[in-house]
Design an enzyme around this catalytic site. Structure first.
Site, PDB file in Angstrom:
ATOM      1  N   HIS A   1       0.840  -1.197   0.000  1.00 21.35           N
ATOM      2  CA  HIS A   1       0.000   0.000   0.000  1.00 21.35           C
ATOM      3  C   HIS A   1       0.873   1.244   0.000  1.00 21.35           C
ATOM      4  O   HIS A   1       1.233   1.771   1.054  1.00 21.35           O
ATOM      5  CB  HIS A   1      -0.889  -0.036   1.256  1.00 21.35           C
ATOM      6  CG  HIS A   1      -1.925   1.047   1.302  1.00 21.35           C
ATOM      7  ND1 HIS A   1      -3.080   0.937   2.048  1.00 21.35           N
ATOM      8  CD2 HIS A   1      -1.994   2.262   0.718  1.00 21.35           C
ATOM      9  CE1 HIS A   1      -3.807   2.027   1.913  1.00 21.35           C
ATOM     10  NE2 HIS A   1      -3.166   2.850   1.117  1.00 21.35           N
TER      11      HIS A   1
ATOM     12  N   HIS B   1     -10.918   0.643   2.035  1.00 19.55           N
ATOM     13  CA  HIS B   1     -10.518   1.791   2.858  1.00 19.55           C
ATOM     14  C   HIS B   1     -11.759   2.157   3.658  1.00 19.55           C
ATOM     15  O   HIS B   1     -12.649   2.833   3.157  1.00 19.55           O
ATOM     16  CB  HIS B   1     -10.071   2.910   1.903  1.00 19.55           C
ATOM     17  CG  HIS B   1      -9.884   4.255   2.520  1.00 19.55           C
ATOM     18  ND1 HIS B   1      -8.646   4.770   2.814  1.00 19.55           N
ATOM     19  CD2 HIS B   1     -10.771   5.219   2.865  1.00 19.55           C
ATOM     20  CE1 HIS B   1      -8.794   5.997   3.323  1.00 19.55           C
ATOM     21  NE2 HIS B   1     -10.057   6.288   3.355  1.00 19.55           N
TER      22      HIS B   1
ATOM     23  N   HIS C   1      -5.154  -0.321   6.474  1.00 16.11           N
ATOM     24  CA  HIS C   1      -4.814   0.551   7.612  1.00 16.11           C
ATOM     25  C   HIS C   1      -5.808   0.497   8.770  1.00 16.11           C
ATOM     26  O   HIS C   1      -6.518   1.456   9.050  1.00 16.11           O
ATOM     27  CB  HIS C   1      -4.558   2.000   7.163  1.00 16.11           C
ATOM     28  CG  HIS C   1      -5.531   2.511   6.131  1.00 16.11           C
ATOM     29  ND1 HIS C   1      -6.902   2.483   6.308  1.00 16.11           N
ATOM     30  CD2 HIS C   1      -5.312   3.053   4.915  1.00 16.11           C
ATOM     31  CE1 HIS C   1      -7.463   3.007   5.237  1.00 16.11           C
ATOM     32  NE2 HIS C   1      -6.540   3.362   4.382  1.00 16.11           N
TER      33      HIS C   1
ATOM     34  N   ASN D   1      -5.456   9.774   7.224  1.00 18.11           N
ATOM     35  CA  ASN D   1      -6.742   9.114   7.412  1.00 18.11           C
ATOM     36  C   ASN D   1      -6.551   7.626   7.244  1.00 18.11           C
ATOM     37  O   ASN D   1      -6.110   7.203   6.171  1.00 18.11           O
ATOM     38  CB  ASN D   1      -7.775   9.640   6.410  1.00 18.11           C
ATOM     39  CG  ASN D   1      -9.203   9.346   6.850  1.00 18.11           C
ATOM     40  OD1 ASN D   1      -9.452   8.979   7.993  1.00 18.11           O
ATOM     41  ND2 ASN D   1     -10.142   9.504   5.942  1.00 18.11           N
TER      42      ASN D   1
ATOM     43  N   ASP E   1       1.225   2.746   3.686  1.00  9.63           N
ATOM     44  CA  ASP E   1       0.328   3.787   3.153  1.00  9.63           C
ATOM     45  C   ASP E   1       1.154   5.055   2.882  1.00  9.63           C
ATOM     46  O   ASP E   1       0.718   6.177   3.165  1.00  9.63           O
ATOM     47  CB  ASP E   1      -0.823   4.081   4.119  1.00  9.63           C
ATOM     48  CG  ASP E   1      -1.952   4.881   3.459  1.00  9.63           C
ATOM     49  OD1 ASP E   1      -2.915   5.243   4.157  1.00  9.63           O
ATOM     50  OD2 ASP E   1      -1.868   5.174   2.246  1.00  9.63           O
TER      51      ASP E   1
END
Lengths: 425, 368
Positions: free
Chosen positions: A63, A183, A231, A281, A308
């Site tokens: 990611h 997500h 995440h 986020n 991320d």
């Protein structure tokens, strides 16, 4: 150069000499064979004196955002690849929220063309978008994407709140090898839809509810489809995922280093308000959430670490908190940051390597082909200085922190891409 | 950039289109006569995608004008297969011909070609974007058969969401003050923002219906039928179930006026029953035939062989956008041709749009 000899490196507690050779298996990229050397050392090899270093497969990050094509002022495939190599990675997969969005065969070709043009020495793959333009309206043609070698879909950056759409997507993925990544966070664009679908709730704390909704759809879909949660950051999410796995659902989850190491109380002030270099986020959560992520990783409820890596220009991240875009980079600090958890006993070193997708079967099969090899110095003490990063971006919350442990050598594609911590391309 | 090309129907003002129609009518009055208007000129038809009827129509038009034609109809057999870029190809062909007709699978290809050469370029279809000469001949057919475009009521039936032909035609009809009745299955309707913009801008009625049975066909002057592609439907059972409600049969025609006409851009599959061909209202083959005089008029005007009043004025002009632009369309020609800098114009909505493929940039920053 006919091979690389790594002398006196530590592998599973033993000191060994390893010979790395590269082979060209008639596909896009050279891969490596690695064999233990006993006795006679072949001539004409490059030697790395690796006393005190630990050998590992090259890490993999599922990611990252390299912003290429379309937002290359933040990062591009080349600088992203350098950042990855600096972090000990030998392959990464980019998210498709570029411009154009990677939502069709032509866009994947565009991406592949970029990779080839830059002659990148590591594998940089891409996810495909779940919906056209990531607009959440109509599904992309996943078979066309699969033809281009894309087996993982995500609308990263936006939550999927339409149960029918998710059900259709899951039903169309033809096997357990096709991954749908979600997500599960509220975003500015989806705030209203979140309220419509889930009712009122604490802003930006809707992760467990969105996960629960997704799990419900998965449970109703026959055929053992694979759903992956990106995440994870909240303890309630961990509970839901643990429960889903117990029930036999084909579910995996990832966590980012910043959610393992930092919590919202740590966010420093800059000019009187929170520093936007700590804004992402899902946001940093409570201390309990952070500790729950560590336990979940140790127990295997969370399957792997994914950074991320989300570059933005320094100008954008210099904006006040409310106006700055979400995201922090993480490739160059992932290993060092997570080693803190090894040093304080929350995680074993072997488990950390597994979580970085660099599991320990380096020498298992004799014909085993691997993408890359990383040599780690577990004792190297270093301070994070974003100005020295290979990434174009500087938005790193670990700036100024001191870590113990750093990848020093990175070998991939038959070449030494990083030596003594310096990236060589 | 050539003095004049036809990339989009937007390039022509209403008066230019009517001027072309006058000239086309003049050519249509003597359809089998070979003129010597273009006797010095050579047309090159570059078809990167097969479209035999369009190519033959253009070639016939050039020959009837007295000109000559050279053509590339099979990219597989040519230098394209060796990887030659479009930009290089058109620059070379510019030396061989006085006018280029281009059909290409990528959006923006025609605009790119026009930027590269000094001879006129006619867009015979660029990807999913536009096919302006089809629109011209559709409008001409209605104009010729009904005597006018203003105030005419046109019923459009079939795939109104993805049909490239339809969007261009709807825009053209609105520009000339024609009213429309749209008949399309759920999910394939004319996009609502598009419909709203046209009704607001041109003051025409555009009504939406979901079935030929309920649409007020008795009030229409023209019934324009298009094909619904089965590939648009994930569920083939669903497709089979609804397609019959969009097939025009003898029964449908019973509700249509005696003086109305039935058009179809062809090729047809089964949405126009073969038994209709004998009906005097069936005008689809005449429609195809009108393509030749319309293209003759266009070529004559572009080569400066005949004066068409209003032709030299641009239809619409757009202001260049100032900010850095990345085209969001993966099928834009700029993504596959090397060395073409992205160029943007300001769209009607105030966003930046690609100067080649018209794609508008909506998202400014990725969400994470």
């Amino acid at each position: 150069m006919s091979g690389i000899l790594i002398r006196e490196v530590e592998y599973r507690g033993e000191t060994v000499d390893l010979l790395i050779d590269h082979v060209s298996p008639h596909i896009m990229h050279d891969q490596l064979t690695i064999t233990r050397v006993e006795g006679e050392v072949p001539g004409d090899v490059t030697v790395i004196e690796a006393k005190g270093l630990i050998v590992s497969k090259g890490f993999y990050d599922d990611h990252v955002h390299f912003r290429d094509p379309g937002f290359t002022e933040k990062e591009d495939l080349l600088t992203g690849a350098r950042a990855a190599v600096a972090g000990g990675y030998s392959s990464v997969t980019c998210m498709p929220n570029t411009n154009p969005v990677i939502d069709c065969a032509e866009a994947v070709s565009l991406f592949d063309k970029r990779w080839r043009e830059l002659a990148l020495p590591i594998m940089v793959y891409t996810h495909g978008a779940l919906t056209v333009g990531e607009r959440g309206e109509s599904l992309t043609n996943m078979w066309a994407l699969a033809d281009q070698g894309v087996f993982s879909l995500s609308d990263d950056g936006e939550p999927v709140l339409d149960e029918q759409l998710l059900a259709d997507a899951l039903r169309r993925t033809t096997s357990g090898n096709f991954k749908t990544s979600l997500h599960c966070e509220e975003t500015p664009r989806s705030q209203q839809k979140v309220r419509e679908v889930l009712g009122e709730g604490k802003p930006y704390e809707r992760e467990p509810e969105i996960i629960a909704l997704s799990l419900k759809v998965l449970a109703d879909t026959p055929g053992n489809r694979w759903l992956h949660f990106q995440h994870i950051s909240m303890q309630e999410s961990v509970r839901l995922i643990a429960d889903a796995k117990k029930r036999g659902l084909n579910v995996t989850a990832e966590v980012a280093p910043h959610h393992l190491l930092l919590c919202r109380d740590d966010i420093p002030l800059r000019n009187g308000e929170p520093d936007a270099n700590w804004k992402m986020n899902p946001p940093l959560r409570s201390r309990e959430d952070m500790l729950a992520m560590r336990r979940a990783l140790a127990e295997g409820i969370i399957d792997y670490i994914a950074t991320d890596h989300a570059p933005h220009t320094p100008l954008e991240k210099a904006r006040p908190w409310d106006q700055a875009p979400f995201g922090v980079i993480g490739l160059e600090t992932a290993f060092g940051a997570c080693m803190s958890l090894v040093h304080n006993g929350d995680l074993s070193f072997d488990l950390l390597l597994n979580a970085l997708e660099a599991g320990d079967d380096l020498l298992e099969a004799s014909q085993h082909l691997i993408t890359g090899v990383t040599l780690i110095d577990p004792n190297h003490v270093w301070t994070v200085d974003p100005d020295k990063f290979y990434s174009k971006a500087r938005n790193c919350p670990f700036a100024g922190m001191t870590f113990k442990g750093k990848p020093m050598y990175n070998i991939a594609n038959g070449k030494i891409l990083m030596a003594e911590g310096e990236v060589l391309f | 950039m050539s003095r004049r090309s036809l990339i989009s129907i937007r390039d022509l003002s209403n008066s230019a289109i009517l001027g072309l129609f006058d000239l086309a009518a003049e050519f249509a009055a003597q359809p089998r006569r070979r003129l010597m208007l273009a006797h010095d000129a050579v047309m090159a038809t570059l078809f990167y995608e097969p479209s035999t009827r369009t190519r033959l129509s253009f070639e016939s038009a050039m020959l009837r004008l007295g000109g000559q034609v050279i053509s590339m109809a099979d990219p597989g057999a040519s230098s394209v297969a060796k990887g030659e870029t479009l930009a290089d190809t058109v620059r070379i062909v510019e030396g061989y011909a006085d006018i280029i007709v281009l059909r290409h699978p990528r959006e923006g290809a025609a605009q790119l070609s026009a930027d590269m050469v000094d001879v006129p370029v006619i867009n015979a279809g660029d990807g999913a974007r536009e096919h302006p000469t089809q629109t011209l001949l559709d409008l001409y057919t209605i104009f010729q058969e009904k005597g006018r475009l203003q105030g005419v009521t046109v019923a459009l039936c079939g795939d109104l969401k993805y049909g490239r032909t339809v969007h261009s035609l709807v825009q053209g009809l609105a520009r000339f003050g024609a009213h429309m009745i749209c008949v399309a299955p759920h999910g394939l309707e004319l996009p609502e923002p598009f419909r709203r913009t046209l009704t607001a801008q041109y003051g025409v009625d555009i009504a939406q219906y979901h079935s030929l049975d309920t649409a007020p066909l008795g009030g229409c002057d023209v019934l324009y039928v298009t094909r619904i592609q089965k590939e648009r439907f994930a569920d083939q059972v669903e497709f089979a179930r609804i397609r019959s409600s969009y097939q025009v049969s003898r029964k449908t025609l019973e509700r249509v006026r005696e003086d109305a006409i039935v058009l179809h851009p062809l090729p047809r599959v089964d949405e126009l029953d073969y038994s209709l061909d004998g009906d005097p209202r069936a005008a689809y083959f005449r429609q195809a035939a009108y393509g030749v005089p319309v293209r003759m008029a266009l070529v004559a005007a572009l080569l400066g062989l005949r004066e068409v009043p209003g032709f030299q004025q641009p239809g619409t002009s757009a202001t260049p956008a100032s900010e850095a632009f990345h085209c969001p369309n993966p099928r834009c020609v700029t993504q596959s041709e090397p060395g073409i800098p992205a160029r943007a114009l300001v769209s009607e909505a105030g966003n930046s749009r690609c100067a080649f493929c018209d794609a508008e940039q909506e998202v400014v920053c990725p969400a994470s």
